[in-house]
Design a protein around this motif. Structure first.
Motif, PDB file in Angstrom:
ATOM      1  N   ASP A 123       0.826  -1.212   0.000  1.00 27.47           N
ATOM      2  CA  ASP A 123       0.000   0.000   0.000  1.00 27.47           C
ATOM      3  C   ASP A 123       0.859   1.261   0.000  1.00 27.47           C
ATOM      4  O   ASP A 123       0.577   2.235  -0.694  1.00 27.47           O
ATOM      5  N   LEU A 124       1.917   1.248   0.796  1.00 26.33           N
ATOM      6  CA  LEU A 124       2.815   2.408   0.823  1.00 26.33           C
ATOM      7  C   LEU A 124       3.480   2.621  -0.534  1.00 26.33           C
ATOM      8  O   LEU A 124       3.665   3.761  -0.979  1.00 26.33           O
ATOM      9  N   ARG A 125       3.833   1.523  -1.186  1.00 28.18           N
ATOM     10  CA  ARG A 125       4.436   1.654  -2.513  1.00 28.18           C
ATOM     11  C   ARG A 125       3.439   2.235  -3.506  1.00 28.18           C
ATOM     12  O   ARG A 125       3.781   3.090  -4.324  1.00 28.18           O
ATOM     13  N   GLU A 126       2.173   1.786  -3.457  1.00 24.71           N
ATOM     14  CA  GLU A 126       1.146   2.319  -4.352  1.00 24.71           C
ATOM     15  C   GLU A 126       0.984   3.819  -4.141  1.00 24.71           C
ATOM     16  O   GLU A 126       0.901   4.609  -5.095  1.00 24.71           O
ATOM     17  N   LEU A 127       0.934   4.257  -2.907  1.00 27.50           N
ATOM     18  CA  LEU A 127       0.775   5.675  -2.607  1.00 27.50           C
ATOM     19  C   LEU A 127       1.989   6.477  -3.063  1.00 27.50           C
ATOM     20  O   LEU A 127       1.855   7.584  -3.582  1.00 27.50           O
TER      21      LEU A 127
END
Length: 476
Positions: free
Chosen positions: A291-295
């Protein structure tokens, strides 16, 4: 010497000195010339005898034809009718004769007949009256007037030139002082802006500058204040995000470390059930990192999207089916209500499924047993609107603007192990980034005790095809 206010002062002073010098020079030359012209006409005594002769001539002839002979003879005679401040002197005269309309009939031997009388000639002219009406004008001009001036004239011109020089010097000094004041006032906002910029460079994002001065300087100050406000907010979010990430990572890591230590100390047995629990914790960590990578990719504009004309219904149905078992285990009714004639949208099918999963999981997380979650879709102006509605506890009005913030939770006391299905606290933020990256928008509607509805739109394939990036490209 490289300071802006010094350069502005020198520029002001140079412009003022040049302007005043040119004006003083032109005023001096013009005043001297006009004064000499004034003396040329003012020193002549009225020639009433000649005026009477010309009046009798016009009365007899009825016009001015042939008058050149009389005036040429008169002009060749030495004439004592010239006055001087120091006494009389004899000299030749040149005569200018004009008709009643002021058009020159005779202008000496080398004159320009046919022109109109000049202003100074009209002022010095004697009227020639015939039977009570003006028949013409006579102007007497000194030929080769001596260059000397009387004592009074010399004193007048000397004083005039002296005052012009003093006025020019005084104007130059005042202009220089005014230039200093103006340049300092013009550069003062820039100095304050530079000081504030240095403070911001030292990470003091609370600095603001007063918006004053010219329109351009005010606009720069306002833009600077907007920039520092955005930097301050970004810094606040960064610090909160770092703290939240540390907190969210610490919880599963603590569980892993505690359980592993318990296994090493023979407190927990080394069996598949315990290993499965540890494996679930690693999956939560993996989801958090994903999720952090997507953001991060969405913030940097590097999110890969495979945009294409897409039917919404199959993606919604697949999402509902994949989560139906989890909803059933929770005692929540999960369903979809879709019309048959939904238009195509331009979207990434995988990203659309990810958005729907995040929204449905969030709805199931906040819906108690016996409740329901419904996914709907309907066409709207230039887009298709998809909604996920639940019958959960709802969101307070003061909390509603924060639901898409990263790691935000309405219930701050909710711990990691209390979240439904191991949520990461980033699902709604990821959903917002994915929807906006595909050209849509997302929002929430809720009231306490009446559930929540999350809605988002996706542009139609036909209307938005020219604005969307090609399939398989990066959306920035």
């Amino acid at each position: 010497m490289n300071r802006l206010w010094v350069r502005l002062t020198l520029a002001f002073a140079l412009v003022i000195l040049v302007a005043v010098g040119v004006i003083a020079l032109l005023a001096g030359l013009t005043a001297g010339r006009e004064f000499h012209r004034y003396l040329t006409y003012s020193d002549i005594w009225p020639n009433q005898v000649l005026v009477d002769v010309l009046a009798r001539y016009y009365r007899f002839r009825g016009d001015w034809r042939g008058i050149e002979i009389i005036l040429d003879q008169e002009a060749r005679l030495p004439n004592p009718r010239i006055g001087a401040r120091g006494g009389r002197w004899a000299g030749l005269l040149r005569f200018v004769l004009a008709d009643a309309q002021g058009r020159v009939i005779y202008d000496g031997a080398e004159g320009q007949p046919g022109r109109l009388l000049r202003a100074e000639e009209r002022a010095a002219a004697q009227e020639i009256e015939v039977d009570g009406a003006v028949a013409g004008y006579l102007v007497t001009v000194v030929v080769d007037r001596p260059p000397f001036l009387g004592p009074l004239e010399e004193i007048f011109l000397s004083r005039l030139q002296r005052w012009l020089i003093l006025g020019a010097l005084l104007a130059g000094v005042l202009g220089l002082l005014l230039g200093v004041v103006l340049s300092r006032s013009l550069t003062a906002p820039l100095r304050r802006l530079a000081e504030a910029a240095r403070a911001v460079a030292n990470r003091d994002f609370s600095r603001r500058v007063q918006a004053e001065g010219s329109t351009e300087v005010v606009q720069v100050a306002q833009a600077f204040n907007q920039m520092t406000a955005a930097l301050e907010e970004a810094e606040r979010q960064r610090r909160n995000m770092v703290a939240d990430i540390a907190h969210e990572l610490r919880t599963p890591l603590s569980v892993l470390q505690g359980n592993l230590q318990a296994i090493l100390d023979d407190v927990y047995p080394l069996n598949k059930e315990e290993i499965a629990r540890l494996y679930d914790e690693t999956r939560l960590l993996g989801r958090l990192v994903d999720d952090l990578r997507e953001l991060a990719l969405a913030d940097a504009g590097q999110l890969r999207l495979n945009l294409q004309p897409l039917k919404v219904a199959p993606v919604v149905q697949a999402t509902v089916e994949s989560l139906s078992l989890a909803a059933e285990n929770q005692g929540v009714a999960l369903s979809a209500e879709l019309p048959e004639d939904l238009p195509l949208v331009r979207a990434d099918p995988d990203r659309l499924g990810q958005v729907l999963r995040n929204l449905v999981v969030n709805a199931l997380q906040h819906t108690p047993a016996g409740g329901s979650v419904v996914v709907r879709a309907a066409p709207t102006a230039g887009a298709v609107e998809i909604s996920v509605a639940d019958t959960g506890e709802g969101i307070a009005p003061e909390d509603l603007p924060h639901v898409f913030e990263r790691f935000w939770r309405a219930d701050a006391s909710r711990s990691w192990d209390k979240r439904w299905a191991g949520g990461t606290g980033l699902g709604l933020s990821v959903a917002q980034s994915l929807v906006e990256a595909q050209g849509g928008r997302i929002w929430a509607e809720s009231a306490l005790g009446r559930g929540s509805t999350f809605r988002f739109t996706l542009p139609l394939a036909g209307d938005e095809a020219g604005q969307a990036p090609p399939a398989g490209t990066t959306r920035r």
